[in-house]
Design a protein around this motif. Sequence first.
Motif, short mmCIF file in Angstrom:
data_model
loop_
_atom_site.label_atom_id
_atom_site.label_comp_id
_atom_site.label_asym_id
_atom_site.label_seq_id
_atom_site.Cartn_x
_atom_site.Cartn_y
_atom_site.Cartn_z
N UNK A 160 -0.90 8.14 4.90
CA UNK A 160 -0.75 6.87 4.18
C UNK A 160 0.19 5.94 4.94
N UNK A 161 -0.40 5.24 5.93
CA UNK A 161 0.39 4.35 6.77
C UNK A 161 -0.12 2.90 6.74
N UNK A 162 -1.06 2.63 5.86
CA UNK A 162 -1.58 1.26 5.74
C UNK A 162 -1.06 0.63 4.45
N UNK A 163 -0.78 -0.65 4.52
CA UNK A 163 -0.17 -1.34 3.40
C UNK A 163 -1.10 -1.49 2.20
N UNK A 164 -0.50 -1.36 1.01
CA UNK A 164 -1.21 -1.67 -0.22
C UNK A 164 -0.99 -3.14 -0.54
N UNK A 165 -1.39 -3.58 -1.72
CA UNK A 165 -1.27 -4.99 -2.09
C UNK A 165 0.19 -5.46 -2.20
N UNK A 166 1.12 -4.52 -2.33
CA UNK A 166 2.54 -4.85 -2.42
C UNK A 166 3.25 -4.75 -1.08
N UNK A 167 2.49 -4.50 0.00
CA UNK A 167 3.09 -4.39 1.32
C UNK A 167 3.76 -3.06 1.59
N UNK A 168 3.46 -2.06 0.77
CA UNK A 168 4.04 -0.72 0.93
C UNK A 168 3.01 0.17 1.64
N UNK A 169 3.47 0.95 2.62
CA UNK A 169 2.56 1.87 3.31
C UNK A 169 2.15 2.96 2.33
N UNK A 170 1.00 2.76 1.71
CA UNK A 170 0.57 3.63 0.63
C UNK A 170 -0.94 3.92 0.67
#
Length: 150
Positions: A53-63
């Motif tokens: 899990x190294x790609x950003x979610x909608x909140x900019x968190x690597x999730x």
Amino acid sequence: MIGVVQRVSEASVTINGAVEGKIGTGIMLLLGIEEADTQEDIEWLSRKIVNLRIFNDDDGVMNRSLAEVGGDILLISQFTLHASTKKGNRPSYIKAARPDVAIPLYEKMIARLQADLQREIETGEFGADMKVALVNDGPVTIIIDTKNKA
């Protein structure tokens, strides 16, 4: 087996002046194979990479994982990842697998990554003189050694 995982916005590999592999968003994976590597190393590393899990979610968190973002993989074989620099200034590559061992494992890794990702991946050419270009996104670079799983 050592994998250097780089999150990229684009990456490519050129061999003899021709682009042989190219991706947009995804992972550029440098893969070092040693004599002691097995099918178990391939399966563990492939699952780890596809689900990391190294790609950003909608909140900019690597999730998010590679699979979740629909990213691609560019796989490059790189025996120099097993360089030993303990003595002198000239690296020793004694730990790197010989081609007769490494090529079948490299080909199995390609197949395993494709199965886990559920689509084709891009690759370089084992043993070729390759020119690799990438835009490391983040930058995010993670080193994974299958001999240090625990």
